[in-house]
Design a protein around this motif. Structure first.
Motif, mmCIF file in Angstrom:
data_model
loop_
_atom_site.group_PDB
_atom_site.id
_atom_site.type_symbol
_atom_site.label_atom_id
_atom_site.label_comp_id
_atom_site.label_asym_id
_atom_site.label_seq_id
_atom_site.Cartn_x
_atom_site.Cartn_y
_atom_site.Cartn_z
ATOM 1 N N LYS A 148 -6.044 44.148 40.804
ATOM 2 C CA LYS A 148 -6.788 43.836 41.984
ATOM 3 C C LYS A 148 -7.844 44.932 42.261
ATOM 4 O O LYS A 148 -8.871 44.264 42.524
ATOM 5 C CB LYS A 148 -5.721 44.462 43.060
ATOM 6 C CG LYS A 148 -6.143 44.244 44.557
ATOM 7 C CD LYS A 148 -5.098 44.635 45.446
ATOM 8 C CE LYS A 148 -5.826 44.699 46.980
ATOM 9 N NZ LYS A 148 -4.627 45.181 47.923
ATOM 10 N N GLN A 149 -7.734 45.951 41.769
ATOM 11 C CA GLN A 149 -9.070 46.916 41.844
ATOM 12 C C GLN A 149 -10.258 46.529 40.906
ATOM 13 O O GLN A 149 -11.297 46.668 41.288
ATOM 14 C CB GLN A 149 -8.763 48.410 41.850
ATOM 15 C CG GLN A 149 -8.405 48.940 40.347
ATOM 16 C CD GLN A 149 -9.400 48.843 39.424
ATOM 17 O OE1 GLN A 149 -10.442 49.425 39.466
ATOM 18 N NE2 GLN A 149 -9.040 48.602 38.096
ATOM 19 N N ALA A 207 -7.178 50.314 46.657
ATOM 20 C CA ALA A 207 -6.441 50.054 45.501
ATOM 21 C C ALA A 207 -6.296 51.037 44.425
ATOM 22 O O ALA A 207 -5.241 51.253 43.893
ATOM 23 C CB ALA A 207 -7.025 48.713 44.943
ATOM 24 N N ASN A 265 -14.922 38.065 38.989
ATOM 25 C CA ASN A 265 -15.627 39.101 39.650
ATOM 26 C C ASN A 265 -15.445 40.568 38.993
ATOM 27 O O ASN A 265 -15.218 41.514 39.915
ATOM 28 C CB ASN A 265 -15.426 39.076 41.445
ATOM 29 C CG ASN A 265 -15.829 37.799 41.796
ATOM 30 O OD1 ASN A 265 -17.015 37.412 41.770
ATOM 31 N ND2 ASN A 265 -15.005 37.344 42.764
ATOM 32 N N THR A 322 -11.311 43.542 40.185
ATOM 33 C CA THR A 322 -12.033 42.554 40.849
ATOM 34 C C THR A 322 -12.106 42.481 42.101
ATOM 35 O O THR A 322 -12.775 41.517 42.722
ATOM 36 C CB THR A 322 -11.128 41.114 40.319
ATOM 37 O OG1 THR A 322 -10.030 41.148 41.143
ATOM 38 C CG2 THR A 322 -10.856 40.843 38.990
ATOM 39 N N ASP A 323 -12.196 43.718 42.846
ATOM 40 C CA ASP A 323 -12.502 43.732 44.163
ATOM 41 C C ASP A 323 -13.867 44.306 44.482
ATOM 42 O O ASP A 323 -14.344 45.226 44.170
ATOM 43 C CB ASP A 323 -11.591 44.742 44.812
ATOM 44 C CG ASP A 323 -11.700 44.623 46.391
ATOM 45 O OD1 ASP A 323 -12.419 44.253 46.919
ATOM 46 O OD2 ASP A 323 -10.577 45.157 46.844
ATOM 47 N N ASP A 329 -15.384 44.684 47.283
ATOM 48 C CA ASP A 329 -15.481 45.462 48.397
ATOM 49 C C ASP A 329 -15.082 46.860 48.062
ATOM 50 O O ASP A 329 -13.812 47.275 47.852
ATOM 51 C CB ASP A 329 -14.615 44.813 49.636
ATOM 52 C CG ASP A 329 -14.776 45.668 50.921
ATOM 53 O OD1 ASP A 329 -13.826 46.623 50.980
ATOM 54 O OD2 ASP A 329 -15.437 45.389 51.751
ATOM 55 N N GLN A 366 -15.684 43.794 38.000
ATOM 56 C CA GLN A 366 -16.623 44.913 38.404
ATOM 57 C C GLN A 366 -17.082 45.859 37.498
ATOM 58 O O GLN A 366 -18.027 46.492 37.537
ATOM 59 C CB GLN A 366 -16.089 45.694 39.700
ATOM 60 C CG GLN A 366 -15.569 44.820 40.942
ATOM 61 C CD GLN A 366 -16.714 44.111 41.596
ATOM 62 O OE1 GLN A 366 -17.657 44.739 41.987
ATOM 63 N NE2 GLN A 366 -16.608 43.064 41.564
ATOM 64 N N SER A 388 -11.684 48.634 49.904
ATOM 65 C CA SER A 388 -10.537 48.152 49.775
ATOM 66 C C SER A 388 -10.228 48.405 48.209
ATOM 67 O O SER A 388 -9.181 48.757 47.829
ATOM 68 C CB SER A 388 -10.446 46.607 49.766
ATOM 69 O OG SER A 388 -11.416 46.031 49.135
ATOM 70 N N ARG A 389 -11.212 48.592 47.378
ATOM 71 C CA ARG A 389 -11.214 48.783 45.837
ATOM 72 C C ARG A 389 -10.722 50.264 45.941
ATOM 73 O O ARG A 389 -9.853 50.501 45.286
ATOM 74 C CB ARG A 389 -12.441 48.616 45.046
ATOM 75 C CG ARG A 389 -12.464 48.798 43.841
ATOM 76 C CD ARG A 389 -13.612 48.542 42.854
ATOM 77 N NE ARG A 389 -13.279 48.850 41.322
ATOM 78 C CZ ARG A 389 -13.684 49.434 40.538
ATOM 79 N NH1 ARG A 389 -14.895 50.026 40.864
ATOM 80 N NH2 ARG A 389 -13.444 49.524 39.316
#
Length: 542
Positions: free
Chosen positions: A479-480, A492, A164, A482-483, A485, A166, A488-489
């Motif tokens: 983390k950010q 991060a 995922n 592939t987030d 949302d 982004q 929440s991104r």
């Protein structure tokens, strides 16, 4: 882009900086449409930028990428006026699994030299970027690619390490992603400019007709180009390279060139706005200017005399407490740049002001805080800093900018600064070869996403090669990335910036926008001053 990448001496209104980061605007009217008839003579473009290499594996700078955007294509690219990636060489593209991105190519494509352009070239292009991993190249953008496979001549499958992603569609239109001819380029080394031109290894709106590196390049329209940019609005173009902004300004005023882009001084821009023979156009921002610290060779760095990580951090923190960004923006750049207080500039998702919160006094310098952080670390004598800057790639005002940084640091009594400069062709390599303990860099974005200010820079030293590596920062960046949302991104991305402000791998200074100056009767330049940060000669006519 590195260094890189990627818009000097623009004009940003204080109230409009967020919008500038995402949407284009122009100065006085005078731009034409992309449907303008082809010009009888070539469009003449002038710049002080320099080309490092025409091989996409061998450079990661704005001057080189500008030329690449005329002569190479991408799987995905953006149309002039926007930044959204759409099929270019591709016919279609999509995630076919969370960790699998599949591209279907157009069939029947041929390089300008007659070679077949198919999936073999695509796989080869990405594989060689990673294999060569040139210190001056953009391979750091491809860290999420695990493998590239080609089930057939028109299908390419990217397997990703992290699901995922982004930004992956943007990566496919970035400086790491121009597709090259696998029958011409070697798999394990950078190809010289002369060899590329001799092989006519081009597939873009233009081919190169003649080439004198960093003096004059002549382009002619490529009739068989079938990419998203379409037929250019002119049949030929030239790029002339200038040693000084003064000469660039003089020639746009005299009509010797049609377009001046990168880099005129703030004073030059102000003067040209009053000249009725030219027009000043501005576009969306994204460029940043910053100081990089080499964690090995800076005072108390890992390989420096008296190595001490706590003292090295204290030195970085003291510098952060003393720099007066607003004074530099006002006095050197006359408001054409704004202070930058974080690694992600204003206008992008999650941008905050982490350095403003952590250092100085509400954005102003604080001598007391600088003294305290050094004293607490046991540093009682003035610290000698070797600070390097570049006078040509980042604009003629860089000398004034860094003279002011030197003055701000030395007047504290806490530092002595040995300030030196080097021309870009040498600087771009030496800065990543541990030759400069502290040095100027700028960033011209590869694409419009906050991650472009994080992933290329910081995981395991990134393209900066400054020996910074923080596993917590690496995890937050991953983390950010592939987030899916947005909320929440965004959180991060803020966490990453806060962590980076504590470590100070780089010290953000200024944020700017794109600016071009055009002669009378020149149309279409405003269309390429867009959030993709790619300058396309093909939009211009006269």
């Amino acid at each position: 882009m590195a260094l890189n990448k990627k818009a000097l001496h623009g004009v940003i209104a204080l109230a409009g900086i967020s919008a500038l980061a995402l949407t284009a605007c122009t100065g006085p009217s005078g731009g034409g449409s992309s449907s303008a008839p082809a010009a009888a003579g070539p469009i003449a473009y002038g710049t002080t930028d320099k080309v490092t290499s025409l091989d996409p594996a061998g450079s990661y700078d704005n001057g080189s990428f500008m030329v690449m955007n005329q002569i190479y294509s991408f799987l995905l690219n953006s149309k002039p006026g926007g930044a959204e990636p759409v099929p270019d060489l591709a016919e279609s593209s999509s995630f076919t699994a969370p960790s699998e991105y599949t591209v279907k190519l157009k069939s029947g494509l041929k390089w300008a030299n007659g070679h077949t352009l198919d999936s073999k070239d695509v796989k080869f292009s990405f594989d060689r970027q990673v294999a060569i991993n040139d210190p001056a190249g953009p391979a750091s953008l491809l860290t999420n690619i695990e493998s590239v496979t080609t089930p057939d001549a028109t299908t390419v499958v990217f397997k990703l390490k992290n699901a995922n992603d982004q930004t992956f569609s943007q990566i496919l239109s970035s400086p790491a992603a121009p597709i090259v001819d696998d029958e011409v380029f070697p798999a394990d080394k950078v190809l010289s400019d002369d060899e590329i031109i001799k092989a006519n290894a081009f597939y873009g709106q233009y081919t190169i007709d003649s080439y004198k590196k960093n003096e004059l390049v002549s382009f002619k329209a490529f009739a068989d180009y079938q990419g998203v940019l379409g037929k250019p609005a002119n049949d030929a173009a030239t790029i002339k390279y200038y040693a000084s902004p003064t000469n660039l300004k003089l020639e746009i005023q005299q009509g010797a060139i049609d377009v001046a882009f990168r880099s005129l001084s703030a004073t030059d821009i102000d003067d040209l706005r009053k000249d009725s023979k030219v027009k000043v156009l501005t576009g969306p921002g994204g460029e940043i200017r910053y100081i990089t610290f080499n964690f090995d060779t800076m005072p108390y760095g890992t390989k420096a005399a008296g190595a001490d990580p706590a003292k090295a951090l204290a030195v970085r923190q003291a510098v952060a407490n003393l720099v007066d960004r607003q004074a530099i923006a006002d006095q050197v750049y006359k408001g054409t740049y704004l202070p930058l207080y974080s690694n992600v500039p204003s206008g992008f998702l999650g941008a905050n002001e982490s350095f403003k919160d952590a250092y100085g006094d509400a954005g102003k310098p604080s001598l007391d805080k600088a003294k305290k952080v050094l004293t607490d670390a046991g540093i009682t004598e003035p610290v000698a800093l070797n600070l390097q800057y570049n006078p040509d790639h980042y604009g003629g005002s860089s000398g004034d900018e860094y003279a002011m940084v030197k003055e701000q640091l030395e007047k504290s009594g806490l530092f002595t600064v040995n300030l030196q400069s080097t021309e870009w062709v040498t600087y771009s390599k030496a800065s990543r070869a541990d030759e400069y303990p502290l040095f100027q860099f700028g960033w011209f974005p590869d694409f419009s996403d906050a991650d472009n200010y994080l992933t290329p820079f910081f995981p395991e030293g990134g393209f900066l090669k400054n020996h910074y590596n923080n596993p917590t920062v690496n995890e937050l960046i991953a983390k950010q990335l592939t987030d899916a949302d947005k909320t929440s991104r965004e959180s991060a991305i803020k966490d990453v910036q806060n962590a980076l402000a504590k470590d100070i791998s780089t010290l953000p200074l200024l944020q700017g926008a794109q600016v071009a100056v055009v002669g009378s009767g020149v149309n279409g330049v405003e269309k390429t001053l867009d959030p993709s940060f790619k300058f396309r000669l093909g939009t211009i006519s006269k």
